[in-house]
Design a protein around this motif. Structure first.
Motif, mmCIF file in Angstrom:
data_model
loop_
_atom_site.group_PDB
_atom_site.id
_atom_site.type_symbol
_atom_site.label_atom_id
_atom_site.label_comp_id
_atom_site.label_asym_id
_atom_site.label_seq_id
_atom_site.Cartn_x
_atom_site.Cartn_y
_atom_site.Cartn_z
ATOM 1 N N LEU A 205 0.803 -1.220 0.000
ATOM 2 C CA LEU A 205 0.000 0.000 0.000
ATOM 3 C C LEU A 205 0.834 1.267 0.000
ATOM 4 O O LEU A 205 0.293 2.368 -0.121
ATOM 5 N N ARG A 206 2.141 1.127 0.130
ATOM 6 C CA ARG A 206 3.001 2.302 0.222
ATOM 7 C C ARG A 206 3.822 2.553 -1.043
ATOM 8 O O ARG A 206 4.144 3.702 -1.343
ATOM 9 N N LYS A 207 4.147 1.499 -1.750
ATOM 10 C CA LYS A 207 5.061 1.642 -2.876
ATOM 11 C C LYS A 207 4.385 1.201 -4.178
ATOM 12 O O LYS A 207 4.025 0.035 -4.338
ATOM 13 N N PRO A 208 4.208 2.107 -5.122
ATOM 14 C CA PRO A 208 3.604 1.719 -6.397
ATOM 15 C C PRO A 208 4.507 0.754 -7.176
ATOM 16 O O PRO A 208 5.730 0.786 -7.049
ATOM 17 N N ARG A 209 3.884 -0.072 -7.999
ATOM 18 C CA ARG A 209 4.644 -0.945 -8.868
ATOM 19 C C ARG A 209 5.305 -0.121 -9.970
ATOM 20 O O ARG A 209 4.783 0.913 -10.388
ATOM 21 N N ALA A 210 6.425 -0.612 -10.469
ATOM 22 C CA ALA A 210 7.143 0.087 -11.537
ATOM 23 C C ALA A 210 7.032 -0.625 -12.877
ATOM 24 O O ALA A 210 7.672 -0.217 -13.850
ATOM 25 N N ASP A 211 6.215 -1.699 -12.928
ATOM 26 C CA ASP A 211 6.158 -2.501 -14.158
ATOM 27 C C ASP A 211 4.867 -2.307 -14.950
ATOM 28 O O ASP A 211 4.599 -3.043 -15.899
ATOM 29 N N GLY A 212 4.043 -1.345 -14.555
ATOM 30 C CA GLY A 212 2.826 -1.072 -15.302
ATOM 31 C C GLY A 212 1.677 -2.020 -15.037
ATOM 32 O O GLY A 212 0.641 -1.940 -15.705
ATOM 33 N N GLN A 213 1.843 -2.919 -14.066
ATOM 34 C CA GLN A 213 0.781 -3.861 -13.729
ATOM 35 C C GLN A 213 -0.132 -3.243 -12.655
ATOM 36 O O GLN A 213 0.341 -2.602 -11.720
ATOM 37 N N TRP A 214 -1.435 -3.462 -12.811
ATOM 38 C CA TRP A 214 -2.411 -3.045 -11.810
ATOM 39 C C TRP A 214 -2.834 -4.249 -10.978
ATOM 40 O O TRP A 214 -2.848 -5.383 -11.474
ATOM 41 N N VAL A 215 -3.202 -4.009 -9.717
ATOM 42 C CA VAL A 215 -3.642 -5.076 -8.816
ATOM 43 C C VAL A 215 -4.967 -4.680 -8.188
ATOM 44 O O VAL A 215 -5.060 -3.647 -7.509
ATOM 45 N N VAL A 216 -6.006 -5.477 -8.431
ATOM 46 C CA VAL A 216 -7.286 -5.290 -7.764
ATOM 47 C C VAL A 216 -7.358 -6.296 -6.622
ATOM 48 O O VAL A 216 -7.041 -7.475 -6.803
ATOM 49 N N HIS A 217 -7.759 -5.838 -5.445
ATOM 50 C CA HIS A 217 -7.636 -6.683 -4.251
ATOM 51 C C HIS A 217 -8.722 -6.379 -3.232
ATOM 52 O O HIS A 217 -9.371 -5.321 -3.264
ATOM 53 N N GLY A 218 -8.890 -7.322 -2.307
ATOM 54 C CA GLY A 218 -9.726 -7.135 -1.134
ATOM 55 C C GLY A 218 -8.851 -7.114 0.104
ATOM 56 O O GLY A 218 -7.810 -6.488 0.140
ATOM 57 N N HIS A 219 -9.323 -7.808 1.178
ATOM 58 C CA HIS A 219 -8.544 -8.071 2.398
ATOM 59 C C HIS A 219 -8.410 -6.862 3.316
ATOM 60 O O HIS A 219 -8.688 -6.959 4.505
ATOM 61 N N THR A 220 -7.968 -5.742 2.803
ATOM 62 C CA THR A 220 -7.798 -4.541 3.612
ATOM 63 C C THR A 220 -9.050 -3.677 3.485
ATOM 64 O O THR A 220 -9.376 -3.186 2.397
ATOM 65 N N VAL A 221 -9.757 -3.512 4.606
ATOM 66 C CA VAL A 221 -11.019 -2.780 4.571
ATOM 67 C C VAL A 221 -10.756 -1.286 4.352
ATOM 68 O O VAL A 221 -9.913 -0.684 5.021
ATOM 69 N N VAL A 222 -11.485 -0.711 3.407
ATOM 70 C CA VAL A 222 -11.413 0.724 3.129
ATOM 71 C C VAL A 222 -12.815 1.311 3.286
ATOM 72 O O VAL A 222 -13.817 0.635 3.062
#
Length: 262
Positions: A205-222
């Motif tokens: 949650l702190r460091k963006p990826r540098a390879d252009g890939q997106w990640v859709v996820h659950g687990h952490t309540v927002v």
């Protein structure tokens, strides 16, 4: 999901207008799809969001991000419904494994070792949904946990247990990856460990990826679903808030579809 779950109860509901996140030139799924956050034993919300998705995104593939069991009161009903759909359907429906499915399976594999943690984290509600009473000797009594394990395994049946064990840990369309919890931003998506995909990573949650890939996820309540910096978060604590969230993901952007409160 072809309205499959909705037709089980033969009910209808008006669509809600989704919020839309800005499109990104980097967001390039092979085809549009819908990702659904943590259900946690709320079959009522599962049926509701199915109707909303059918109204907004008919024919889109659907991926569930895991955590179908525990916390809510209807784990068994949720699993029964999800076992009725498959990647071979038209459109396809993929159900990933979440850490709560992993905890349930770990309990079945070694109840004395893994039972206390699972029961503390919603396992009691899952047991109740299968008509299984909690351990009479307490959550640290090995003999009592063994007895509960046998009763739960019998109530679930071999087919359901096998279905849970077969859940994949990730799925992707183009450069958009669906996982339960997180991904290590320093590693390629194909090299992620099971533990990170199921339980999370401190830098996710702190460091963006540098390879252009997106990640859709659950687990952490927002509090509200989010799409930014290569991450799409859709766990809005449905079991407690009444808000089960889905992300409709395409090259045009990300729109969020959500059930009502209560």
């Amino acid at each position: 999901m072809k309205g499959l779950l909705s037709r089980i109860l033969n009910r209808g509901a008006p669509p809600v207008e989704p919020e839309v996140a800005p499109a990104s030139a980097d967001l390039q799924p092979e085809r549009p799809f819908v990702a659904i956050g943590d259900v946690h034993g709320r079959v009522d919300l599962l049926l509701e969001i199915d109707r909303l998705i059918e109204a907004r995104c008919p024919g889109w593939p659907v991926v569930f991000l895991g955590d179908y069991v525990d916390r809510g009161e209807q784990s068994r009903d949720v699993l029964d419904l999800l076992m009725s759909v498959s990647p071979q359907d038209t459109p396809p429906v993929v159900c990933l494994m979440g850490n709560h499915e992993r905890m349930l399976l770990d309990f079945l594999d070694d109840p004395a070792k893994n039972g206390p943690r699972w029961l503390r984290n919603g396992g009691l509600q899952a047991l109740a949904s299968f008509g299984v009473a909690p351990p009479r000797g307490g959550s640290t009594d090995p003999a009592a946990l063994d007895e509960v394990r046998e009763r739960l395994a019998a109530a679930m049946g071999a087919a359901m247990i096998a279905w849970l064990r077969a859940r994949p840990l990730s799925w992707h369309s183009g450069n958009v990856w669906a996982v339960h919890a997180a991904a290590d931003p320093e590693l390629p998506m194909t090299d992620q460990s099971d533990n990170v995909l199921l339980w999370g990573h401190p830098e996710f949650l702190r460091k963006p990826r540098a390879d252009g890939q997106w990640v859709v996820h659950g687990h952490t309540v927002v509090e509200a679903p989010q799409a930014s910096a290569g991450r799409i978060a859709v766990d809005t604590g449905a079991y407690a808030t009444g808000r089960l969230t889905a992300a409709a993901i395409s090259a045009d952007g990300v729109s969020f579809i959500q059930t009502g409160e209560g």
